[in-house]
Design a protein around this motif. Structure first.
Motif, short mmCIF file in Angstrom:
data_model
loop_
_atom_site.label_atom_id
_atom_site.label_comp_id
_atom_site.label_asym_id
_atom_site.label_seq_id
_atom_site.Cartn_x
_atom_site.Cartn_y
_atom_site.Cartn_z
N PHE A 56 0.75 -1.34 0.01
CA PHE A 56 -0.09 0.00 0.15
C PHE A 56 0.76 1.32 0.17
CE2 PHE A 56 -2.45 -3.45 1.64
CZ PHE A 56 -3.65 -3.46 0.57
N PHE A 57 2.22 1.06 -0.27
CA PHE A 57 3.17 2.31 -0.47
C PHE A 57 2.99 3.51 0.62
CE2 PHE A 57 4.62 4.89 -4.55
CZ PHE A 57 5.66 4.54 -4.38
N TYR A 58 3.59 4.60 0.21
CA TYR A 58 3.51 5.82 1.02
C TYR A 58 2.07 6.52 0.60
CZ TYR A 58 8.06 4.28 2.26
OH TYR A 58 9.34 3.46 2.29
N ILE A 236 -1.75 6.39 -9.97
CA ILE A 236 -0.98 7.73 -9.56
C ILE A 236 -0.86 7.92 -8.22
CG2 ILE A 236 -1.90 10.25 -9.92
CD1 ILE A 236 -4.26 8.98 -11.98
N HIS A 237 0.38 8.39 -8.05
CA HIS A 237 0.75 8.17 -6.71
C HIS A 237 0.56 9.64 -5.78
CE1 HIS A 237 4.39 7.81 -3.54
NE2 HIS A 237 2.95 7.74 -2.98
N GLY A 238 -0.22 9.66 -4.74
CA GLY A 238 -0.45 10.87 -3.91
C GLY A 238 0.31 10.83 -2.76
N ASN A 239 1.53 11.19 -2.72
CA ASN A 239 2.61 10.85 -1.68
C ASN A 239 2.11 11.43 -0.37
OD1 ASN A 239 5.11 9.87 -0.76
ND2 ASN A 239 6.31 10.91 -2.28
N ASP A 240 2.71 10.88 0.84
CA ASP A 240 2.35 11.67 2.23
C ASP A 240 4.04 12.18 2.72
OD1 ASP A 240 3.73 9.19 2.90
OD2 ASP A 240 2.03 8.44 4.35
N MET A 242 7.93 13.59 1.06
CA MET A 242 8.67 14.03 -0.16
C MET A 242 9.64 12.90 -0.60
SD MET A 242 11.28 17.22 -0.55
CE MET A 242 12.57 16.12 0.05
N GLU A 243 9.60 12.74 -1.98
CA GLU A 243 10.58 11.71 -2.65
C GLU A 243 11.34 12.28 -3.76
OE1 GLU A 243 8.25 8.30 -3.98
OE2 GLU A 243 6.96 9.58 -5.01
N TRP A 244 12.45 11.62 -3.89
CA TRP A 244 13.71 12.15 -4.91
C TRP A 244 13.46 11.33 -6.16
CZ3 TRP A 244 16.32 16.88 -4.50
CH2 TRP A 244 16.28 17.61 -3.27
N PHE A 245 13.54 11.84 -7.17
CA PHE A 245 13.71 11.02 -8.38
C PHE A 245 15.03 11.27 -9.08
CE2 PHE A 245 8.82 10.92 -9.81
CZ PHE A 245 8.81 9.94 -8.61
N ILE A 246 15.82 10.35 -9.26
CA ILE A 246 17.06 10.79 -10.26
C ILE A 246 17.03 9.75 -11.35
CG2 ILE A 246 19.63 10.26 -10.24
CD1 ILE A 246 19.33 10.63 -6.93
N ARG A 283 0.16 14.64 -6.34
CA ARG A 283 -0.07 13.28 -7.09
C ARG A 283 0.78 13.25 -8.29
NH1 ARG A 283 -6.55 12.84 -8.39
NH2 ARG A 283 -6.83 14.00 -6.51
N HIS A 284 1.23 12.40 -8.52
CA HIS A 284 1.97 12.25 -10.17
C HIS A 284 1.94 10.98 -10.62
CE1 HIS A 284 5.71 11.25 -7.24
NE2 HIS A 284 4.70 10.42 -7.40
N ARG A 285 2.12 11.05 -11.83
CA ARG A 285 2.24 9.87 -12.85
C ARG A 285 3.08 9.95 -14.08
NH1 ARG A 285 -3.32 7.12 -15.32
NH2 ARG A 285 -2.79 5.31 -14.30
#
Ligand code: PHB
Ligand code: FE
Length: 316
Positions: A56-58, A236-240, A242-246, A283-285
């Motif tokens: 169930f992710f973050y 579509i992820h709605g984060n709780d 912050m996360e970083w993308f590289i 939220r992001h996709r």
């Protein structure tokens, strides 16, 4: 066993609380008191398997613009028609809370019964058959894949193994040009267990799944979760948090929207070497035309969820 109606084999129907789940040849149909929704069964299975694989992710995992889950770390909220900006839809919003093992178990049963032999919901479209049609076998083999979760780092003796032709992970055709040599490690005597390195590009070039970040190195709450991406992130992820993308190779486009309303905020075009931070109020996709390597850097701290609740309560 699924039920045999005349000459077509039907899929099982499931209930979670007051939510009902049915599938036919093309669609997953979800209904709840006061509402109903259908989504293409490919999209539904691709979303559901990730929700299960990630425990169930973050934060929130939207299956589409109508249904999804929010992780409460121990409990899971399953919601429908949530956050629609169409005023009339809000009155149809419905959600229930379930203990995590309970809802996970039913999700697994749905996946098992509704996934046909030729469909692999974790593979890119070019690498799998169809999900549609009436019941036709099962794909336990793909569904039972263990998500990589290294305790320290991939390749350390006793930890998650490196991938090779021999253990069933050939190089993906999109990554034939990736150097497969492994680094040489020279350690001062006495420090043999303290230093480790492996070729992450070679490791990812052999991934058999898409949009499925796996934990490849861990330092306290800091998780490096690289993944290979192709086509469209099935949720579509709605984060709780912050996360970083590289961006490690190729290109990914991210559509970033307001977490609550779904209003478009930004499009982020990422090329190799680009780094972005995704904040906790969006939220992001992601979209990738060709298989791409992405490093997702997550903060697994258990206290973040508590901080979110403390913040929310302080506004009350
Ligand atoms: C994300 O929501 O941050 C995410 C999910 C799956 C991926 C990559 C990123 O493969
Ligand atoms: Fe995310």
């Amino acid at each position: 066993m699924s039920t045999d109606i005349g000459n077509v084999i039907e899929y099982f129907q499931f209930k979670i609380g007051a939510f009902e789940f049915k599938r036919d040849e093309y669609f997953a149909h979800i209904s709840w008191p006061g509402g109903a929704h259908s989504m293409p069964v490919e999209s539904f299975l691709r979303a559901m398997i990730r929700d299960v694989a990630w425990n169930f992710f973050y934060g929130t995992v939207f299956f589409d613009d109508t249904i999804g889950t929010t992780n409460q770390y121990g409990r899971v909220e399953f919601f429908a028609a949530r956050n629609r900006d169409v005023a009339g839809m809000m009155q149809h919003r419905y959600s229930e809370f379930f203990d995590t093992p309970y809802i996970k178990n039913i999700f697994q049963k749905i996946l098992d019964d509704w996934t046909n032999e030729e469909f692999d919901p974790l593979a890119a479209p070019r690498e799998t058959g169809r999900a549609s049609g009436w019941k036709n076998g099962n794909n336990h083999k793909s569904l039972m894949r263990e998500r990589v979760t290294a305790k320290r780092m991939v390749g350390i003796p006793g930890d998650a193994s490196l991938r090779s032709d021999l253990n069933g992970y050939p190089v993906n055709p999109h990554f034939k040009d990736v150097d497969q040599s492994e680094p040489k490690i020279f350690t001062k005597p006495g420090f043999e267990n303290c230093l480790h390195a492996f070729n992450l590009f070679a490791y990812l070039s052999r991934s058999d799944v898409t949009w499925n970040p796996s934990v490849c190195s861990v330092l306290r709450d800091s998780l490096f979760c690289p993944t290979t991406e192709e086509y469209i992130l099935p949720i579509i992820h709605g984060n709780d948090r912050m996360e970083w993308f590289i961006q490690l190779t190729d290109e990914i486009t991210w559509v970033v929207e307001d977490k609550e309303t779904g209003e478009l905020l930004a499009k982020v075009y990422m090329r190799p070497g680009d780094v972005s931070a995704m904040p906790a109020d969006i939220r992001h996709r992601g979209f990738a035309s060709k298989r791409a390597m992405l490093l997702v850097w997550e903060n697994a701290s258990l206290s973040i969820d508590k901080l979110n609740h403390t913040k929310m309560n302080s506004f009350e």
